[in-house]
Design a protein around this motif. Sequence first.
Motif, PDB file in Angstrom:
ATOM      1  N   THR A   1      -4.131  -5.326 -19.526  1.00  0.00           N
ATOM      2  CA  THR A   1      -5.512  -5.769 -19.334  1.00  0.00           C
ATOM      3  C   THR A   1      -6.118  -6.015 -20.706  1.00  0.00           C
ATOM      4  N   ALA A   2      -7.393  -6.355 -20.738  1.00  0.00           N
ATOM      5  CA  ALA A   2      -8.080  -6.579 -22.012  1.00  0.00           C
ATOM      6  C   ALA A   2      -8.154  -5.285 -22.816  1.00  0.00           C
ATOM      7  N   GLU A   3      -8.186  -4.133 -22.137  1.00  0.00           N
ATOM      8  CA  GLU A   3      -8.262  -2.843 -22.833  1.00  0.00           C
ATOM      9  C   GLU A   3      -6.897  -2.368 -23.332  1.00  0.00           C
ATOM     10  N   GLY A   4      -5.815  -2.982 -22.882  1.00  0.00           N
ATOM     11  CA  GLY A   4      -4.473  -2.575 -23.283  1.00  0.00           C
ATOM     12  C   GLY A   4      -3.601  -2.344 -22.057  1.00  0.00           C
ATOM     13  N   GLU A   5      -2.475  -1.674 -22.282  1.00  0.00           N
ATOM     14  CA  GLU A   5      -1.562  -1.398 -21.179  1.00  0.00           C
ATOM     15  C   GLU A   5      -1.960  -0.118 -20.461  1.00  0.00           C
ATOM     16  N   ARG A   6      -1.853  -0.134 -19.136  1.00  0.00           N
ATOM     17  CA  ARG A   6      -2.185   1.019 -18.302  1.00  0.00           C
ATOM     18  C   ARG A   6      -1.008   1.313 -17.377  1.00  0.00           C
ATOM     19  N   LEU A   7      -0.620   2.572 -17.301  1.00  0.00           N
ATOM     20  CA  LEU A   7       0.401   3.002 -16.357  1.00  0.00           C
ATOM     21  C   LEU A   7      -0.254   3.092 -14.987  1.00  0.00           C
ATOM     22  N   VAL A   8       0.256   2.337 -14.013  1.00  0.00           N
ATOM     23  CA  VAL A   8      -0.367   2.326 -12.698  1.00  0.00           C
ATOM     24  C   VAL A   8       0.527   2.906 -11.609  1.00  0.00           C
ATOM     25  N   LEU A   9       1.837   2.993 -11.836  1.00  0.00           N
ATOM     26  CA  LEU A   9       2.727   3.503 -10.802  1.00  0.00           C
ATOM     27  C   LEU A   9       3.944   4.141 -11.437  1.00  0.00           C
TER      28      LEU A   9
ATOM     29  N   SER B   1       0.846  -1.181   0.000  1.00  0.00           N
ATOM     30  CA  SER B   1       0.000   0.000   0.000  1.00  0.00           C
ATOM     31  C   SER B   1       0.886   1.235   0.000  1.00  0.00           C
ATOM     32  N   ALA B   2       0.615   2.144  -0.893  1.00  0.00           N
ATOM     33  CA  ALA B   2       1.335   3.413  -0.973  1.00  0.00           C
ATOM     34  C   ALA B   2       0.319   4.468  -1.387  1.00  0.00           C
ATOM     35  N   GLU B   3       0.755   5.701  -1.412  1.00  0.00           N
ATOM     36  CA  GLU B   3      -0.163   6.778  -1.772  1.00  0.00           C
ATOM     37  C   GLU B   3      -0.678   6.584  -3.196  1.00  0.00           C
ATOM     38  N   GLY B   4      -1.986   6.380  -3.323  1.00  0.00           N
ATOM     39  CA  GLY B   4      -2.603   6.215  -4.634  1.00  0.00           C
ATOM     40  C   GLY B   4      -2.436   4.831  -5.240  1.00  0.00           C
ATOM     41  N   PHE B   5      -1.884   3.885  -4.490  1.00  0.00           N
ATOM     42  CA  PHE B   5      -1.632   2.536  -5.020  1.00  0.00           C
ATOM     43  C   PHE B   5      -1.875   1.527  -3.903  1.00  0.00           C
ATOM     44  N   ARG B   6      -2.624   0.470  -4.223  1.00  0.00           N
ATOM     45  CA  ARG B   6      -2.838  -0.604  -3.255  1.00  0.00           C
ATOM     46  C   ARG B   6      -2.985  -1.922  -4.001  1.00  0.00           C
ATOM     47  N   LEU B   7      -2.228  -2.899  -3.558  1.00  0.00           N
ATOM     48  CA  LEU B   7      -2.283  -4.253  -4.110  1.00  0.00           C
ATOM     49  C   LEU B   7      -2.726  -5.177  -2.990  1.00  0.00           C
ATOM     50  N   THR B   8      -3.852  -5.849  -3.216  1.00  0.00           N
ATOM     51  CA  THR B   8      -4.360  -6.807  -2.239  1.00  0.00           C
ATOM     52  C   THR B   8      -4.290  -8.197  -2.840  1.00  0.00           C
ATOM     53  N   SER B   9      -4.727  -9.167  -2.075  1.00  0.00           N
ATOM     54  CA  SER B   9      -4.684 -10.552  -2.553  1.00  0.00           C
ATOM     55  C   SER B   9      -5.695 -10.801  -3.664  1.00  0.00           C
TER      56      SER B   9
ATOM     57  N   ARG C   1      -7.173  -7.768  -5.665  1.00  0.00           N
ATOM     58  CA  ARG C   1      -7.327  -6.666  -6.623  1.00  0.00           C
ATOM     59  C   ARG C   1      -6.157  -5.706  -6.573  1.00  0.00           C
ATOM     60  N   LEU C   2      -6.061  -4.910  -7.646  1.00  0.00           N
ATOM     61  CA  LEU C   2      -5.064  -3.847  -7.762  1.00  0.00           C
ATOM     62  C   LEU C   2      -5.816  -2.537  -7.910  1.00  0.00           C
ATOM     63  N   GLU C   3      -5.528  -1.580  -7.048  1.00  0.00           N
ATOM     64  CA  GLU C   3      -6.165  -0.269  -7.107  1.00  0.00           C
ATOM     65  C   GLU C   3      -5.083   0.772  -7.355  1.00  0.00           C
ATOM     66  N   ALA C   4      -5.203   1.483  -8.460  1.00  0.00           N
ATOM     67  CA  ALA C   4      -4.217   2.501  -8.801  1.00  0.00           C
ATOM     68  C   ALA C   4      -4.803   3.443  -9.838  1.00  0.00           C
ATOM     69  N   ALA C   5      -4.299   4.646  -9.861  1.00  0.00           N
ATOM     70  CA  ALA C   5      -4.685   5.651 -10.856  1.00  0.00           C
ATOM     71  C   ALA C   5      -6.199   5.831 -10.918  1.00  0.00           C
ATOM     72  N   GLY C   6      -6.852   5.745  -9.751  1.00  0.00           N
ATOM     73  CA  GLY C   6      -8.291   5.953  -9.704  1.00  0.00           C
ATOM     74  C   GLY C   6      -9.112   4.804 -10.253  1.00  0.00           C
ATOM     75  N   ARG C   7      -8.481   3.689 -10.537  1.00  0.00           N
ATOM     76  CA  ARG C   7      -9.192   2.521 -11.073  1.00  0.00           C
ATOM     77  C   ARG C   7      -8.911   1.313 -10.206  1.00  0.00           C
ATOM     78  N   SER C   8      -9.700   0.279 -10.422  1.00  0.00           N
ATOM     79  CA  SER C   8      -9.529  -0.958  -9.682  1.00  0.00           C
ATOM     80  C   SER C   8      -9.697  -2.129 -10.646  1.00  0.00           C
ATOM     81  N   TRP C   9      -8.783  -3.099 -10.556  1.00  0.00           N
ATOM     82  CA  TRP C   9      -8.850  -4.300 -11.388  1.00  0.00           C
ATOM     83  C   TRP C   9      -8.782  -5.526 -10.486  1.00  0.00           C
ATOM     84  N   ARG C  10      -9.575  -6.524 -10.773  1.00  0.00           N
ATOM     85  CA  ARG C  10      -9.405  -7.811 -10.115  1.00  0.00           C
ATOM     86  C   ARG C  10      -8.153  -8.457 -10.699  1.00  0.00           C
ATOM     87  N   LEU C  11      -7.459  -9.237  -9.911  1.00  0.00           N
ATOM     88  CA  LEU C  11      -6.222  -9.848 -10.387  1.00  0.00           C
ATOM     89  C   LEU C  11      -6.457 -10.781 -11.560  1.00  0.00           C
TER      90      LEU C  11
END
Length: 181
Positions: free
Chosen positions: A131-139, A39-47, A49-59
């Motif tokens: 992801t399915a939509e393409g590459e996303r910069l997360v950090l 967990s860091a400012e604006g970024f969180r990785l859990t078992s 999901r990944l939350e970053a850049a205002g979005r959330s993705w399931r692993l």
Amino acid sequence: MMERESWPVAQSRARPVLRLVPSLAPEPLTPSGERVLVSAEGFRLTSERLEAAGRSWRLEELRGFGTRHAAPGLKLPLALGAGAALVVPALLLQPGSFRVTAALAVATVLVFSSIARLVMAADTYWLTVRTAEGERLVLCSHDHQLFARVVEALGEVLAPPEPRPVTPGPGMPVRRLALVR
């Protein structure tokens, strides 16, 4: 015969020392029961999901990740600092005038700003996820330790990518291996 000199030794008193040792606490859990890996400012990785850049993705949605590292360019600060440092002695030999004083001030500012830039220079690290939509910069980070923890945690929770078969394109020779006994 050898003489030996002894100096008075100050008596040392034992001092009580309190040392705080962090306990090995279990990883924190989110309200939904997920383990927080990083967990860091604006970024969180859990078992889960990944939350970053205002979005959330399931692993399960992530197909992989990529990293990039860039070192800062140091040629310009080095060249400016060296050039200004070479000009200063020549200016000191000139008779005093306003131009010489102004040139000395500018050269001094260039030397010290070049030194400051060299001291404060830091590498930059980028993390992208596929992801399915393409590459996303997360950090994007200058903190190497945080970045290494994130990459290690992502490597543990994401399955390694399956190797893709290489299909020769037009004009590429087809190479075949033969087993010889």
